[in-house]
Design an enzyme around this catalytic site. Structure first.
Site, short mmCIF file in Angstrom:
data_model
loop_
_atom_site.label_atom_id
_atom_site.label_comp_id
_atom_site.label_asym_id
_atom_site.label_seq_id
_atom_site.Cartn_x
_atom_site.Cartn_y
_atom_site.Cartn_z
N HIS A 1 35.56 22.56 12.66
CA HIS A 1 34.46 23.36 13.19
C HIS A 1 34.72 23.81 14.62
CE1 HIS A 1 32.60 21.22 9.78
NE2 HIS A 1 31.95 22.34 9.64
N TRP B 1 20.89 21.04 -0.84
CA TRP B 1 21.11 22.31 -0.15
C TRP B 1 20.45 23.48 -0.87
CZ3 TRP B 1 26.93 21.80 1.67
CH2 TRP B 1 26.97 20.88 2.73
N GLU C 1 34.32 13.33 6.91
CA GLU C 1 34.39 13.86 8.27
C GLU C 1 34.48 12.66 9.19
OE1 GLU C 1 33.23 14.08 12.12
OE2 GLU C 1 31.71 13.34 10.73
#
Length: 757
Positions: free
Chosen positions: A696, A562, A667
């Site tokens: 989300h 990232w 997730e």
């Protein structure tokens, strides 16, 4: 040579689309006002590209949320649970993207996955046996006409038929091939309508062609395009690939009646070799991806000109382009007012890449390319020696041996020791780490950054918020607590600010999904820990409760994935440098009484090479050891957690188990907990917490919904190994959603616990 880009960032230079969309979600602006902001962004982008001299300007690369979702709506591949809500067209679209909970109904969002090997997330199309693929939307036509009315003739960009069918999730007995006829007909009609509007070129994005392809895959691709291209009329069709090479279908691709073929010469390891070995068909245009669309370093013109010169031996018509859409880099360096020129001159964001394309066009047009001013400036830049070297760090990495990556005792013995130490109940409850970053918290951080709030006042504020968060978790009844991460702006940028060797930007925002934008730091030099990063806040938080408090860290692979990485050393070297620093932090946390330490590797799957043959040597052989090194020095009674999100884990599940963490949270909610079968089939030994609800989405899951999820988990995971948690951190949610959701989670776990006893 002409120039082209595959796509351009759509968030706006200052994230205007994000803020307008969020206002719309809150009911603060109308749909017309949101569309006005969107149109302003599109108009600005088109004008910028036109003024740069770009020859092929894309349209339909804009999206309110996601381009794959746009394509699903374009092709009528929208599940009935959304269309039956009776919402407006725009709100139906957002319901599929974010979920919906209101007077019209209660539906979860579509699944979300990582876009190939990037940090962008796409919405997974959902197709059942009753789905009829047909041309139902109008967006590509509207945006082409909008650009044309502004004086710009664009090349519409659409996700290709093959990639769309390969990305879709099939809910019935039918598979991709069963929808090929319908898809080909829809794309044929699309070409006819665009041709009627005056479109000269259409770009079909086919990144799935760079994946491993079976003979059936190649057959599906060829059959789709033979049908589509037979109806193209006067429209020229470009099949654009990116993120790798097309070694499995190069000959078939070249044999189709295409007018242009886009190949990636940055990440495509064999792209140049394919052209050299098989030549390139006459009468077709090669759109050569030679400017890196993923990283922000200035293009090395000497290297690029060498590639282009090699291609000219085999190709008559070459267009200079980007390796992928510029969606993956920030918009413009113009807003980087605090970054020194000594750094900025090495970077190229999206706008600067337009300049690079223009300069490459001028250089290639010259009889003496190396004598041009643009070439000379670029050569001088790349001959400079950059600062930031740290010989001690490099020596430490070089001295690592196999035993440094092994934690003792082995997992089974540690598990017994930890259960005796923590005495947690069955189905222990926890969260992933962050709590809502409210407007008040963001305002305080901004004031502190600007010098309007003193260090002492800011620390007092963060202490207060941390204490409130812990009291809230105690009230809710969670078993293992977190401190909330209110001192952090981002799970990567925060750590980068505490590490030597990193650079930080002001406005280098990149879209991650929907309205979520991230600001990746830049790996400038060798990485080392400048100071303790999290100890102060973890120790303070633990002092406020008798329950276990997780120390929260980001893992070395995710920090690297990232970030914008260096291009002068290997990813392995960078990852191990970061691992040295994170290991120091882990040992400091342990020494200061933190007994559970979570080292997030949310992005572990993200940079896995797209071709299986490259997995080991190019990635897993250093990524897994980098994580293992971080925790190999802790005591057996210290429990190591990690977290992963929004990726497909089935094919590397054994490698994930080999990370040797004590607990892994995944997730899982948006994918209907499909990972559970994979865990069971592979006898996954690590304790596990598949997310029971989707953070989300603004929906609040009911207690019954969470109990049902836990029930599914219990069927496949031994009760003594199962944790209960949301599927990701809560920073993007509001307290009004978070608190009732967590209360339902805890109550569901308690009820299942009682039923199990």
């Amino acid at each position: 040579m002409n120039t082209s880009i595959i796509g351009y960032p759509r968030i706006g230079n200052l994230r205007e689309l994000k803020f307008a969309s969020e206002k719309y979600f809150r009911g603060e602006i109308t749909a017309a006002e949101l569309e006005k902001t969107a149109k302003e962004i599109r108009s600005y982008n088109l004008d910028l590209q036109k003024k740069s001299g770009l020859d092929f300007i894309p349209s339909n690369d804009f999206s309110f949320y996601d381009g794959v979702l746009d394509t699903a709506f374009l092709l009528n591949a929208v599940p009935e649970r959304y269309t039956s809500l009776g919402l407006s067209k725009l709100d139906t679209y957002f319901a599929a993207a974010r979920g919906y909970q209101g007077e019209k109904g209660d539906v979860k969002a579509l699944a979300m996955k990582k876009w190939y090997n990037t940090n962008y997330h796409y919405m997974v199309p959902e197709i059942d046996d009753s789905t009829e693929i047909k041309l139902a939307g109008t967006k590509p036509f509207e945006l082409f006409s909008e650009a044309l009315s502004g004086g710009v003739k664009t090349r519409p960009v659409i996700i290709g038929a093959y990639t769309f069918l390969k990305l879709a999730r099939y809910k019935g007995s039918k598979k991709a091939a069963d929808f090929a006829e319908q898809a080909a007909a829809a794309y044929s009609e699309l070409l006819k309508k665009l041709g009627a509007l005056g479109t000269e070129w259409v770009q079909f994005d086919e990144p799935s062609l760079v994946m491993d392809m079976t003979a059936e895959d190649v057959k599906l691709f060829v059959s789709l395009y033979e049908k589509i291209l037979s109806n193209k009329g006067a429209v020229k069709v470009l099949v654009q690939t990116f993120f790798g090479d097309v070694r499995d279908c190069y000959k078939e691709l070249c044999g189709l009646d295409l007018d242009g073929i886009g190949l990636d010469f940055v990440e495509g390891k064999k792209s140049l070799e394919l052209v050299k070995s098989n030549s390139f068909p006459q009468g077709k245009t090669l759109f050569a991806g030679v400017v890196n669309g993923k990283n922000i370093w200035r293009n090395n013109y000497a290297s690029t000109l060498f590639t282009l010169a090699e291609l000219e031996k085999y190709v008559q018509d070459i267009v200079i382009g980007t390796s992928c859409s510029l969606l993956h880099v920030p918009c413009t360096l113009a807003n980087e007012t605090k970054l020194g020129e000594c750094y900025k001159k090495h970077f190229a964001y999206a706008e600067e890449k337009l300049t690079e394309l223009a300069e490459l066009k001028n250089i290639t047009a010259s009889q003496s390319p190396a004598e041009t001013e643009e070439y000379r400036r670029n050569a001088a830049l790349h001959s400079e020696l950059r600062t930031g070297g740290n010989e001690a760090v490099r020596n430490k990495v070089a001295a690592l041996t196999e035993k440094d990556f092994v934690r003792l005792p082995e997992f089974a013995e540690r598990e017994k020791i930890q259960k005796a130490r923590f005495k947690l109940p069955l189905f222990p409850t926890t969260t992933i780490g962050s709590f809502p970053q409210t407007a008040e918290i963001k305002s305080a951080r901004n004031a502190h950054r600007k010098g309007e709030m003193s260090d002492s006042d800011y620390e007092f504020f963060i202490e207060k918020k941390t204490a409130e968060c812990i009291a809230l978790q105690e009230e809710i009844g969670l078993d293992v607590l977190v401190h909330g991460e209110f001192e952090r702006n981002d799970m990567v940028e925060y750590f980068g600010e505490c590490l030597d060797g990193y650079l930080f930007t002001e406005k280098a925002w990149v879209q991650s999904y929907g309205t979520r934008c991230v600001k990746p730091p830049v790996v400038w030099g060798d990485i080392s820990r400048a100071k303790p990063m999290t100890v102060r806040w973890s120790v303070y938080a633990q002092s406020l409760t008798k329950k276990p408090m997780k120390g929260m860290l980001t893992g070395p692979v995710t920090i690297l994935n990232w970030s914008f990485p260096r291009e002068d050393i290997s990813l392995r070297e960078s990852a191990l440098q970061i691992a040295l620093a994170i290991r120091e932090e882990v040992l400091d946390l342990e020494a200061n009484g933190i007994s559970i330490i979570q080292v997030d590797e949310a992005a572990l799957r993200e940079k896995l090479p797209l071709r299986r043959a490259d997995w080991r040597e190019d990635y897993l052989d250093w990524a897994i050891p980098a994580f293992r090194y971080v925790h190999s020095g802790v005591k057996p009674e210290t429990q190591i957690h990690t977290h992963m999100c929004y990726s497909e884990f089935a094919d590397i599940i054994k490698d994930i188990d080999d990370m040797d963490a004590d607990v892994i949270t995944f997730e899982a909610s948006r994918s209907d907990l499909t990972i559970l079968d994979v865990l069971k089939e592979n006898n996954f030994r690590t304790e596990v917490g598949p997310g029971v609800y989707d953070i989300h989405s603004p929906r609040v899951p009911s207690k019954e919904e969470i109990k049902a999820a836990i029930g599914k988990m219990r069927e496949r995971i031994p009760a003594e190994k199962l944790w209960v948690n949301p599927d990701c951190g809560l920073k993007t949610r509001g307290n009004e959603e978070t608190v009732p959701s967590l209360k339902n989670l805890v109550e569901a776990a308690k009820e299942v616990r009682n039923e199990n006893s």
